[in-house]
Design an enzyme around this catalytic site. Structure first.
Site, PDB file in Angstrom:
ATOM      1  N   TYR A 192      34.050  46.297  39.028  1.00 35.91           N
ATOM      2  CA  TYR A 192      34.783  46.340  40.171  1.00 35.91           C
ATOM      3  C   TYR A 192      35.997  46.199  40.069  1.00 35.91           C
ATOM      4  O   TYR A 192      37.003  46.566  41.145  1.00 35.91           O
ATOM      5  CB  TYR A 192      33.892  45.644  41.389  1.00 35.91           C
ATOM      6  CG  TYR A 192      32.588  46.141  41.878  1.00 35.91           C
ATOM      7  CD1 TYR A 192      32.514  47.319  42.680  1.00 35.91           C
ATOM      8  CD2 TYR A 192      31.534  45.641  41.388  1.00 35.91           C
ATOM      9  CE1 TYR A 192      31.312  47.710  42.999  1.00 35.91           C
ATOM     10  CE2 TYR A 192      30.461  46.165  41.781  1.00 35.91           C
ATOM     11  CZ  TYR A 192      30.234  47.027  42.613  1.00 35.91           C
ATOM     12  OH  TYR A 192      29.056  47.876  43.032  1.00 35.91           O
ATOM     13  N   LEU A 193      36.528  45.407  39.038  1.00 32.88           N
ATOM     14  CA  LEU A 193      38.005  44.878  39.021  1.00 32.88           C
ATOM     15  C   LEU A 193      38.674  45.701  37.884  1.00 32.88           C
ATOM     16  O   LEU A 193      37.945  45.824  36.857  1.00 32.88           O
ATOM     17  CB  LEU A 193      37.890  43.568  38.361  1.00 32.88           C
ATOM     18  CG  LEU A 193      37.276  42.486  39.532  1.00 32.88           C
ATOM     19  CD1 LEU A 193      37.252  41.273  38.813  1.00 32.88           C
ATOM     20  CD2 LEU A 193      38.105  42.559  40.829  1.00 32.88           C
TER      21      LEU A 193
END
Length: 606
Positions: free
Chosen positions: A564-565
């Site tokens: 997600y990053l």
């Protein structure tokens, strides 16, 4: 088309006679009046552009060796007995194999659960002979302890193997990796992800899964679909067997597939995360999230306006989107009842999953969430919401039973169709990716200060933890947590004793120098001062490590970091603060995010 890449290029000008000898294979060229302009690419960018197809194809040529199957079952030694009702009993081959799956898990809490035992016993009986079925009628009378002890001894023996034996196994694994662990895709040698077929065993599932304990059957060549190009050397099945099918589908990226028997889901062997295709897909995912950044204010304004809509379906959609945006909730996919554990997402929330707390005095309107999310991880949150959201929720709850849907006029398909209309490529997951990445960037700006590298790493992990909490990435504390913390505390106590002794030595050296004022005593003071500084740094590093472990014991940082990053945020942070990327990413992760390490400069903004 190239404007988005210009900040990545180095541009050089060479004479025409020098062009062919330019030692860079990754470039674009442009003829000018004075020679050639050479645009030097990062390798990953060049390869993505080099092999992008406009017809939906993922590749033109694909060749690989196929999967590595689980080894065949080896019968137990005669001295290892299974007992039924206190008496030894010899089992048939297939029944014994399934019994060993239960024996290996005997010390695990799964084997104490009724649903696990019921499902195991039902599937185990299918593998028994008629005679065995007539004798074994009660699982409670089965004694697997001797089998369990045998496997424990085997495990211990593997740990006690000599260095030479371990090296021999390592060399064999490396040989298998070199033969099966790589494929050729469009003139590039690419690493394959997991090329080994999972061995048979008992299904565990997450949480109270209704199918836990069922038998995961052995996957055979006849279950396997191979995908490769027509002009490649096709993988051969083991002697005497054949593949289920051989396909030549270049619109997909998987190499091998099969259908598992528990839930009927399709499993794949695919390329390693560090491969070109995976890297490009990752980059596109984060670029889509960056596009959301440009229009998120417009989308938020629209769903806030939709809270006042005359149509109930639009109100429900708008409130759900608010929760997906604000709380990073998953959309929640529809599933067949009884097929999986009772987990839900935003669209499938039920009345029983929320509680409303009306405003009292100066307090805010509060909503309490309590449900099982993905992988049966409990999501509990009590948050203040805007008045109109609260009033809408009261409206959605009217005349409903606890088991009724909260958003009864909404499902994932309807929501995703609406999201596509708001922005091309927008899904609920894009919101999670956007909110996770923007949170990391903001947290790093707030938390990072001019401290030592260990303190900066602690700041990074705290920023990462803020994201993991947002995305509800929890874990159970590791079983060895208390022991490892005790060991770490012992090191801290020992280091504090060393520091105390070093400070006393420094004090004595200063007193000696004050009395004598000679060069030798002055040098001694410097040596003792440096020793104190060194021990102080070591102590601080241990204390930061202890703080980090304690804060992260129930938070899974890896999921958000890998999925997600935007890795360019982390790489840029490392470059800005002169921190080696290996302090943030391990070797496997650095291979996965090689494209980001190439691309991101210290001033990168998500």
């Amino acid at each position: 088309h190239l404007k988005q890449w210009l900040h990545l290029f180095r541009v050089i000008r060479v004479k025409e006679t020098e062009y062919k000898s330019t030692p860079h294979s990754s470039y674009l060229k442009k003829k000018t009046a004075t020679g050639w302009l050479i645009f030097l690419f990062p390798d990953c960018v060049f390869r993505w552009e080099e092999e992008r197809y406009t017809d939906g194809s993922k590749w033109r040529f694909l060749e690989h060796k196929g999967p590595v199957f689980a080894p065949p079952y080896e019968p137990l030694p005669n001295k290892v007995k299974f007992y039924y009702d206190g008496k030894p009993m010899k089992l048939s081959g297939s029944a014994e194999e399934v019994a060993t799956f239960f024996a290996k898990m005997l010390d695990h809490e799964y084997t104490t659960k009724d649903i696990f035992r019921k499902n195991f016993y039902k599937d185990w009986r299918k593998e028994m002979t008629s005679e065995e079925k007539s004798i074994i009628t009660d699982l409670n009378k089965c004694d697997f302890r001797e089998m369990s002890e045998y496997f424990k001894a085997q495990s211990e023996a593997r740990k006690q193997m000599s260095k030479e034996e371990k090296q021999k196994i390592k060399e064999e694994n490396e040989r298998i990796l070199q033969e099966y662990g790589f494929c050729i895709m469009d003139n590039h040698k690419e690493r394959i992800g997991n090329f080994r077929i999972e061995p048979p065993g008992l299904f565990r599932g997450r949480g109270d899964h209704p199918k836990m304990g069922m038998l995961k059957r052995r996957i055979r060549p006849e279950d396997i679909i191979i995908n490769c190009s027509k002009d490649s050397k096709q993988p051969k099945p083991p002697p005497g067997t054949k593949w289920k099918e051989v396909r030549h589908d270049n619109k997909v990226t998987w190499l091998v597939s099969w259908t598992e028997n528990i839930q009927g889901s399709i499993k794949y062997i695919m390329l390693n995360p560090s491969s070109r295709i995976k890297g490009e897909k990752d980059w596109q995912k984060y670029e889509t999230a960056r596009r959301l950044k440009k229009c998120v204010d417009r989308i938020r304004t629209q769903y806030r306006d939709d809270w006042k809509s005359k149509e109930m379906r639009i109100r429900q959609r708008a409130v759900a989107l608010y929760f997906i945006d604000k709380l990073a909730l998953r959309a929640g996919n529809e599933k067949e009842e009884g097929e999986t554990a009772d987990t839900v997402g935003c669209c499938s929330l039920r009345v029983e999953h929320i509680k409303l707390y009306p405003k009292l005095d100066e307090q805010e309107y509060v909503v309490e969430f309590d449900f099982l999310g993905k992988d049966s991880i409990r999501y509990y949150n009590k948050i203040p919401v805007e008045k109109r959201v609260f009033k809408n929720l009261q409206l959605f709850l009217e005349n409903k039973q606890p088991e009724d849907d909260l958003f009864d006029r909404l499902n994932t398909s309807i929501l995703n169709k609406h999201l596509q209309e708001l922005m091309d490529g927008l899904t609920a997951k894009v919101f999670r990716t956007y909110n996770a990445s923007i949170t990391l960037q903001q947290q790093l700006k707030e938390l990072t200060s001019e401290d030592s590298i260990p303190a900066k790493i602690l700041s990074y992990n705290r920023a990462n933890r803020a994201v993991a909490i947002l995305c509800n990435h929890q874990r159970a504390p590791p079983k060895t947590f208390e022991k490892s913390m005790q060991n770490l505390q012992t090191k801290i106590d020992e280091k504090q004793k060393q520091l105390s002794a070093a400070r006393k030595q420094l004090k004595a050296a200063k007193a000696d120098h004050k009395a004598s004022h000679d060069e030798k005593s002055r040098k001694t003071v410097e040596v003792k001062r440096k020793a104190v500084q060194r021990i102080e740094e070591q102590l601080m590093k241990l204390q930061v490590q202890a703080t980090d472990r304690e804060e992260n014991k129930q938070i899974a940082l890896g999921t958000s970091k890998l999925n997600y990053l935007d890795p360019r945020i982390s790489v840029a942070w490392c470059k800005k603060w002169s921190i080696p990327t290996e302090k943030i990413y391990n070797k496997t992760q650095r291979e996965k995010f090689a494209w980001a390490i190439d691309m991101a400069e210290k001033d990168y903004e998500f």
